[in-house]
Design an enzyme around this catalytic site. Structure first.
Site, mmCIF file in Angstrom:
data_model
loop_
_atom_site.group_PDB
_atom_site.id
_atom_site.type_symbol
_atom_site.label_atom_id
_atom_site.label_comp_id
_atom_site.label_asym_id
_atom_site.label_seq_id
_atom_site.Cartn_x
_atom_site.Cartn_y
_atom_site.Cartn_z
ATOM 1 N N ASP A 1 -8.415 -17.458 -29.364
ATOM 2 C CA ASP A 1 -8.793 -17.248 -30.764
ATOM 3 C C ASP A 1 -8.780 -18.609 -31.457
ATOM 4 O OD1 ASP A 1 -9.261 -16.394 -33.325
ATOM 5 O OD2 ASP A 1 -7.281 -15.506 -33.632
ATOM 6 N N GLU A 2 -9.957 -19.252 -31.472
ATOM 7 C CA GLU A 2 -10.103 -20.590 -32.030
ATOM 8 C C GLU A 2 -9.054 -21.569 -31.475
ATOM 9 O OE1 GLU A 2 -10.286 -20.161 -36.351
ATOM 10 O OE2 GLU A 2 -12.444 -19.902 -36.131
ATOM 11 N N PRO A 3 -8.968 -21.702 -30.153
ATOM 12 C CA PRO A 3 -7.949 -22.566 -29.544
ATOM 13 C C PRO A 3 -8.150 -24.054 -29.828
ATOM 14 C CG PRO A 3 -9.515 -21.824 -27.896
ATOM 15 C CD PRO A 3 -9.831 -21.052 -29.143
#
Length: 433
Positions: free
Chosen positions: A128-130
């Site tokens: 998740d949006e790393p």
């Protein structure tokens, strides 16, 4: 892979609070969907949410995990689904093919069948949006390895032809010294990993998922005015080479396209995995501006679709953030992250959501607790409370998140349960019902 488009499905309507916006405007966008997160202290029953989505003809949903109850509720719904792999799992999936095989077996295989009850899973979103800059190197070094292992696991499970692997990219993964698209590139610290990711995506014909956040661009860029972010006619245009930009969406989208071209991948399709305007938690995060943003976005997409001639003039899919507010969502980028809901709900859907929440929490009462001064976001609707009100706001938040347990309202004798709503001056105190 099957995929519904807005051209071939019943057109649904969106309501930014009180304003209905027709989605027939997005004629050239392959699909428009919604993010559905469950990081809430009192989430709605998944089956109830699916019923509401179906009743409003919302045909695409992006999840942040692979909750089996949520996936079961989507079974046979004909809603196209993106399931998520949490950031916390990236390290183990990167280092172990066996772990990836177990994840695919446990979370995909039993749901992706050929029967009428199958879940139409189109994508697995790895992380998740790393790449968020605030995360540092916690997650992004493991993205490509995790994606490769998930891809191999899909192949072994005979699912690679149905499900594609993607990796959502955050808005701050791009840089441009001039703040203009033509000079855009990926951040130096993630550039090598991003090229590896794009090589992987290109090899498997998977799209590039990315966030566009005009709200955050407005807050972080002094040259990005509110008028420019909200598609207003009064916005001061910005010129870049031979192109003129009149709004933040076009500038942000072309920044992505330019960065992809600079990296050597101009052919990769782009999916906007997150876009919206928050309703609280920061200055200018309000319901009225969220309404204005959504209307401006839909109208603008319609205008662009009628003029578009190139494949990459528009993203192939767009996912609005978000279906519901999530009071347990990470606030690494700001408290507004917990206030994305409601800007796309139809009046019918809004009423049903309220009704469902009341039914789910029937055993709870409309009571309040009248907890920490810094719990209220600067610029948010409750920021200007006096210090007793500030304390009361935090006390009540804690009380509601813990199911109105009287023990969570005592605070060494400083708390008091009341049926009188203490909301003041636009600062609405939450109650479970």
């Amino acid at each position: 892979m099957a995929s519904q488009s807005l051209k071939s499905t019943p057109i649904f309507q969106l309501l930014s609070l009180s304003l209905i916006i027709s989605l027939s405007a997005v004629a050239e966008v392959e699909g428009l969907g919604v993010n559905w997160g469950t990081a809430a202290s009192h989430p709605l029953p998944p089956q109830k949410v699916v019923e509401l989505l179906k009743a409003n003809n919302i045909g695409k949903v992006k999840l942040f995990d692979a909750d089996p109850l949520v996936l079961q509720s989507l079974s046979g719904s004909n809603i196209h689904v993106t399931v998520g792999v949490p950031n916390s799992m990236l390290r183990s999936l990167n280092s172990s093919l066996k772990a990836a095989e177990s994840w695919v077996h446990d979370n995909l295989t039993r749901f992706v069948s050929d029967g009428a009850s199958r879940v139409l899973i189109d994508y697995v979103a790895v992380g998740d949006e790393p790449f968020l800059q605030s995360y540092g190197e916690q997650f992004y070094p493991f993205v490509v390895g995790a994606a490769a292992n998930i891809q191999m696991a899909l192949f072994k499970a005979n699912l690679a032809g149905k499900v594609k692997v993607v990796a959502p990219c955050s808005f701050d993964a791009f840089l441009s010294e001039s703040r203009l698209p033509s000079k855009a590139r990926f951040r130096p610290d993630v550039n090598r990993t991003m090229i590896e990711l794009l090589t992987f995506l290109n090899r498997h014909h998977s799209p590039f998922f990315v966030t566009i956040s005009p709200f955050q661009s407005y807050h972080e860029n002094k040259n990005f005015s509110l008028d420019f972010a909200l598609f207003r006619e009064a916005a001061h245009a910005r010129n870049d080479s031979h192109k003129t930009y009149k709004n933040g969406f076009d500038l942000s989208y072309d920044t992505i396209i330019s960065a992809l071209s600079t990296a050597g991948f101009p052919q990769v399709d782009v999916v906007i995995g997150r876009i919206d305007w928050p309703t609280d938690g920061a200055p200018n995060a309000t319901s009225s501006l969220a309404q204005e943003f959504m209307k401006g976005l839909i109208d603008h997409l319609h205008s662009r679709s009628t003029k578009s001639s190139k494949r990459q003039d528009l993203p192939t899919e767009i996912y609005i953030l978000s279906l519901l507010d999530e009071d347990k969502r990470s606030i690494a980028t700001g408290n507004f992250e917990r206030h994305w809901a409601c800007s796309l709900l139809t009046a019918k859907l809004s009423i049903k959501l309220i009704s469902a929440r009341v039914q789910e929490n029937w055993w709870m009462h409309k009571t309040f607790n009248t907890f920490l001064p810094n719990a209220v976001s600067p610029g948010g609707s409750c920021f200007n409370l006096s210090w007793p009100g500030n304390i009361s706001y935090a006390f009540n938040s804690y009380y509601q998140q813990h199911d109105q347990n009287p023990e969570n309202c005592d605070f060494a004798g400083l708390g008091l349960i009341t049926t009188v709503d203490p909301s003041v001056d636009g600062c609405r105190r939450e109650s479970a019902v």
